[in-house]
Design a protein around this motif. Structure first.
Motif, PDB file in Angstrom:
ATOM      1  N   MET A 146       0.843  -1.186   0.000  1.00  0.00           N
ATOM      2  CA  MET A 146       0.000   0.000   0.000  1.00  0.00           C
ATOM      3  C   MET A 146       0.879   1.236   0.000  1.00  0.00           C
ATOM      4  O   MET A 146       1.848   1.315   0.734  1.00  0.00           O
ATOM      5  N   SER A 147       0.561   2.200  -0.797  1.00  0.00           N
ATOM      6  CA  SER A 147       1.305   3.452  -0.868  1.00  0.00           C
ATOM      7  C   SER A 147       1.142   4.225   0.435  1.00  0.00           C
ATOM      8  O   SER A 147       0.036   4.335   0.949  1.00  0.00           O
ATOM      9  N   PRO A 148       2.236   4.784   0.985  1.00  0.00           N
ATOM     10  CA  PRO A 148       2.122   5.536   2.230  1.00  0.00           C
ATOM     11  C   PRO A 148       1.231   6.762   2.117  1.00  0.00           C
ATOM     12  O   PRO A 148       0.778   7.273   3.107  1.00  0.00           O
ATOM     13  N   THR A 149       0.992   7.229   0.903  1.00  0.00           N
ATOM     14  CA  THR A 149       0.150   8.412   0.750  1.00  0.00           C
ATOM     15  C   THR A 149      -1.329   8.058   0.772  1.00  0.00           C
ATOM     16  O   THR A 149      -2.165   8.936   0.742  1.00  0.00           O
ATOM     17  N   ARG A 150      -1.654   6.768   0.794  1.00  0.00           N
ATOM     18  CA  ARG A 150      -3.059   6.343   0.799  1.00  0.00           C
ATOM     19  C   ARG A 150      -3.326   5.514   2.049  1.00  0.00           C
ATOM     20  O   ARG A 150      -3.007   4.333   2.082  1.00  0.00           O
ATOM     21  N   ILE A 151      -3.908   6.154   3.017  1.00  0.00           N
ATOM     22  CA  ILE A 151      -4.285   5.467   4.243  1.00  0.00           C
ATOM     23  C   ILE A 151      -5.789   5.611   4.384  1.00  0.00           C
ATOM     24  O   ILE A 151      -6.305   6.715   4.532  1.00  0.00           O
ATOM     25  N   GLY A 152      -6.483   4.481   4.314  1.00  0.00           N
ATOM     26  CA  GLY A 152      -7.933   4.480   4.396  1.00  0.00           C
ATOM     27  C   GLY A 152      -8.435   4.062   5.766  1.00  0.00           C
ATOM     28  O   GLY A 152      -7.657   3.723   6.658  1.00  0.00           O
ATOM     29  N   SER A 153      -9.738   4.035   5.916  1.00  0.00           N
ATOM     30  CA  SER A 153     -10.364   3.665   7.190  1.00  0.00           C
ATOM     31  C   SER A 153     -10.018   2.254   7.629  1.00  0.00           C
ATOM     32  O   SER A 153      -9.934   1.971   8.814  1.00  0.00           O
ATOM     33  N   GLY A 154      -9.823   1.354   6.646  1.00  0.00           N
ATOM     34  CA  GLY A 154      -9.530  -0.036   6.974  1.00  0.00           C
ATOM     35  C   GLY A 154      -8.057  -0.349   7.115  1.00  0.00           C
ATOM     36  O   GLY A 154      -7.676  -1.484   7.416  1.00  0.00           O
ATOM     37  N   THR A 155      -7.193   0.645   6.943  1.00  0.00           N
ATOM     38  CA  THR A 155      -5.752   0.451   7.086  1.00  0.00           C
ATOM     39  C   THR A 155      -5.408   0.145   8.534  1.00  0.00           C
ATOM     40  O   THR A 155      -5.971   0.736   9.450  1.00  0.00           O
ATOM     41  N   ARG A 156      -4.474  -0.783   8.722  1.00  0.00           N
ATOM     42  CA  ARG A 156      -4.028  -1.168  10.070  1.00  0.00           C
ATOM     43  C   ARG A 156      -2.571  -0.737  10.251  1.00  0.00           C
ATOM     44  O   ARG A 156      -1.664  -1.459   9.863  1.00  0.00           O
ATOM     45  N   PRO A 157      -2.352   0.447  10.858  1.00  0.00           N
ATOM     46  CA  PRO A 157      -0.986   0.940  11.024  1.00  0.00           C
ATOM     47  C   PRO A 157      -0.284   0.318  12.236  1.00  0.00           C
ATOM     48  O   PRO A 157      -0.931  -0.038  13.225  1.00  0.00           O
ATOM     49  N   ARG A 158       1.029   0.206  12.115  1.00  0.00           N
ATOM     50  CA  ARG A 158       1.850  -0.244  13.242  1.00  0.00           C
ATOM     51  C   ARG A 158       3.189   0.462  13.153  1.00  0.00           C
ATOM     52  O   ARG A 158       3.654   0.795  12.064  1.00  0.00           O
ATOM     53  N   ILE A 159       3.812   0.684  14.277  1.00  0.00           N
ATOM     54  CA  ILE A 159       5.137   1.295  14.300  1.00  0.00           C
ATOM     55  C   ILE A 159       6.117   0.311  13.682  1.00  0.00           C
ATOM     56  O   ILE A 159       6.080  -0.889  13.972  1.00  0.00           O
ATOM     57  N   SER A 160       6.979   0.802  12.810  1.00  0.00           N
ATOM     58  CA  SER A 160       7.958  -0.052  12.134  1.00  0.00           C
ATOM     59  C   SER A 160       8.850  -0.768  13.141  1.00  0.00           C
ATOM     60  O   SER A 160       9.098  -0.268  14.244  1.00  0.00           O
ATOM     61  N   ARG A 161       9.345  -1.913  12.735  1.00  0.00           N
ATOM     62  CA  ARG A 161      10.158  -2.733  13.632  1.00  0.00           C
ATOM     63  C   ARG A 161      11.442  -2.042  14.093  1.00  0.00           C
ATOM     64  O   ARG A 161      11.936  -2.306  15.171  1.00  0.00           O
TER      65      ARG A 161
END
Length: 94
Positions: A1-16
């Motif tokens: 997924m492109s970082p510029t496209r974050i939708g309602s269903g996106t599940r973000p997490r802090i990078s390792r």
């Protein structure tokens, strides 16, 4: 997924390679990566504490709305997009 496209269903997490921690000297939360330190305000820290890869952006916004009076979904997404562009945040479709 492109970082510029974050939708309602996106599940973000802090990078390792990034760690969210409280810096005693600055008396603020910070994101630590091998090359960078990002000093966060209280709102940024609250958002990132919820970024566990399980919650969707919609769930993040709902949780923040329960805690605070004014949460703007677009501002939360914008913050996440900026961190994803810096590779401090990983995003996956729900």
């Amino acid at each position: 997924m492109s970082p510029t496209r974050i939708g309602s269903g996106t599940r973000p997490r802090i990078s390792r390679h990034v760690r969210l921690t409280f810096d005693q000297a600055r008396e603020r939360h910070v994101l630590l990566s091998p090359e960078t330190v990002v000093v966060l305000n209280a709102t940024g820290a609250a958002i990132l504490e919820l970024c566990d890869g399980e919650r969707t952006v919609a769930e993040l916004a709902a949780e923040l709305s329960a805690r605070y009076q004014r949460v703007v979904d677009e501002e939360v997404r914008s913050f996440l997009v900026r961190l994803a562009a810096r590779r401090m945040l990983e995003v996956a479709d729900g």
